[in-house]
Design an enzyme around this catalytic site. Structure first.
Site, PDB file in Angstrom:
ATOM      1  N   SER A  15      14.412 -32.301  -4.490  1.00 46.89           N
ATOM      2  CA  SER A  15      13.122 -31.598  -5.049  1.00 46.89           C
ATOM      3  C   SER A  15      12.340 -31.371  -3.961  1.00 46.89           C
ATOM      4  O   SER A  15      12.592 -31.096  -2.165  1.00 46.89           O
ATOM      5  CB  SER A  15      11.870 -32.155  -5.711  1.00 46.89           C
ATOM      6  OG  SER A  15      11.472 -33.642  -4.777  1.00 46.89           O
ATOM      7  N   SER A 136       6.239 -33.185  11.267  1.00 47.52           N
ATOM      8  CA  SER A 136       5.009 -32.696  10.155  1.00 47.52           C
ATOM      9  C   SER A 136       4.087 -32.522  11.057  1.00 47.52           C
ATOM     10  O   SER A 136       4.429 -33.055  12.490  1.00 47.52           O
ATOM     11  CB  SER A 136       4.893 -33.512   8.782  1.00 47.52           C
ATOM     12  OG  SER A 136       3.489 -33.441   8.845  1.00 47.52           O
ATOM     13  N   TYR A 149       2.078 -42.564   8.836  1.00 48.09           N
ATOM     14  CA  TYR A 149       2.966 -41.268   7.890  1.00 48.09           C
ATOM     15  C   TYR A 149       3.242 -40.556   9.580  1.00 48.09           C
ATOM     16  O   TYR A 149       4.337 -40.368  10.092  1.00 48.09           O
ATOM     17  CB  TYR A 149       2.778 -40.391   7.250  1.00 48.09           C
ATOM     18  CG  TYR A 149       3.328 -38.951   7.382  1.00 48.09           C
ATOM     19  CD1 TYR A 149       4.131 -38.981   6.672  1.00 48.09           C
ATOM     20  CD2 TYR A 149       2.925 -38.385   7.428  1.00 48.09           C
ATOM     21  CE1 TYR A 149       5.078 -37.828   6.524  1.00 48.09           C
ATOM     22  CE2 TYR A 149       2.932 -36.833   7.185  1.00 48.09           C
ATOM     23  CZ  TYR A 149       4.390 -36.781   6.475  1.00 48.09           C
ATOM     24  OH  TYR A 149       4.838 -36.252   6.295  1.00 48.09           O
ATOM     25  N   LYS A 153       6.312 -39.536  11.203  1.00 46.39           N
ATOM     26  CA  LYS A 153       6.791 -38.210  11.549  1.00 46.39           C
ATOM     27  C   LYS A 153       6.645 -38.034  13.720  1.00 46.39           C
ATOM     28  O   LYS A 153       7.614 -37.102  14.636  1.00 46.39           O
ATOM     29  CB  LYS A 153       6.019 -37.221  10.856  1.00 46.39           C
ATOM     30  CG  LYS A 153       5.996 -37.258  10.079  1.00 46.39           C
ATOM     31  CD  LYS A 153       7.740 -36.890   9.618  1.00 46.39           C
ATOM     32  CE  LYS A 153       7.657 -36.725   8.209  1.00 46.39           C
ATOM     33  NZ  LYS A 153       9.183 -36.237   7.633  1.00 46.39           N
ATOM     34  N   THR A 184       4.335 -29.051  -3.178  1.00 42.78           N
ATOM     35  CA  THR A 184       5.346 -29.788  -3.057  1.00 42.78           C
ATOM     36  C   THR A 184       4.688 -30.744  -3.955  1.00 42.78           C
ATOM     37  O   THR A 184       3.933 -31.333  -3.714  1.00 42.78           O
ATOM     38  CB  THR A 184       6.128 -29.942  -1.960  1.00 42.78           C
ATOM     39  OG1 THR A 184       5.790 -31.481  -1.623  1.00 42.78           O
ATOM     40  CG2 THR A 184       6.960 -29.148  -1.428  1.00 42.78           C
TER      41      THR A 184
END
Length: 253
Positions: A15, A136, A149, A153, A184
């Site tokens: 996805s 990111s 997170y 990254k 998304t």
């Protein structure tokens, strides 16, 4: 690099950015190998694009290496690797379950490193090849409530830069795509929806176009949207100014 007929592995293709990148590369004539966790979505996209589907959960120990070995066994060669698979978690780090910390480290950092290391000999055997990392803006600026997170990254970002230097004299190009907020299902899955009014989420197709250009135009670095590079430039040139603006550029989303 011409992707027509090239074997391209896209991770996280079930996805979002991965699916959009797969469709963009398919339109450009690439032969796809698609990785993902959602077997139904992955198989549907593979059928649509004529791709080889490899289902795996990168949270499992050794999954990156296992996927690489399966790809070589089934596809025979790899010309392009798009390291896109990732997941998020939002909230105070003190409230983050230990299992989620490990999962983010495994999926976002360990797996792409394993995958790249294992596939690198095959990539070096090709006349021209490429490795693209979808990172990111959180890995360059930091984001409150997304410290783990952001750390994963940032780790991928530095790995990509180091790998670029290591492979400078070879035929393997290394590119990085640095998205901001993308429209998304990522936010629905990270434990908290995106609530800020600015910046506006960009379509996944814009990031997919940047992924394609990272390969075909051999671009080392691309921000999506492009204005995202300016907060990072300010951070490097005038850290005190950046910190004064951090509530806007580094706050929780």
């Amino acid at each position: 690099m011409d992707v027509r007929g090239a074997v391209v592995l896209v991770t996280g293709a079930s996805s979002g950015i991965g699916a959009a990148a797969a469709l963009k590369l398919h339109e450009a004539g690439a032969r796809l190998v698609l990785h993902g966790r959602d077997g139904d979505r992955l198989n549907a996209l593979a059928e649509r694009t004529g791709a080889v589907a490899v289902r795996a959960d990168f949270a499992e120990p050794g999954a990156g290496q296992a996927v690489a070995e399966e790809v070589i066994a089934r596809a025979g060669a790899v010309d392009v690797l798009v390291n896109n698979a990732g997941m998020g978690w939002a909230g105070p780090v003190s409230e983050m379950p230990a299992a989620e910390v490990q999962r983010l480290l495994s999926v976002n950092l360990t797996a792409p490193l394993q995958l790249t290391r294992t596939l690198l000999p095959a990539l070096l055997d090709r006349p021209r090849a490429a490795v693209v990392f979808v990172t990111s803006i959180a890995g360059r600026a930091g984001v409150a409530g997304e410290s783990v997170y952001s750390a994963t990254k940032a780790g991928v970002d530095v790995f990509a830069e180091s790998l670029r230097l290591e492979l400078a004299a070879t035929g393997v190009h290394v590119g990085v795509v640095v998205p901001g907020v993308v429209d998304t299902a990522f936010f629905a899955r990270r434990n908290r929806p995106y609530l800020r009014s600015s910046p506006k989420p960009v379509p996944a197709e814009r990031v997919a176009q940047a992924v394609l250009e990272a390969v075909t135009a051999e671009r080392a670095e691309q921000y999506v949207p492009r204005w995202m590079r300016w907060p990072i430039a300010v951070r490097g040139a005038a850290p005190s100014v950046y910190r004064a603006l951090s509530a806007r550029f580094g706050g929780s989303g």
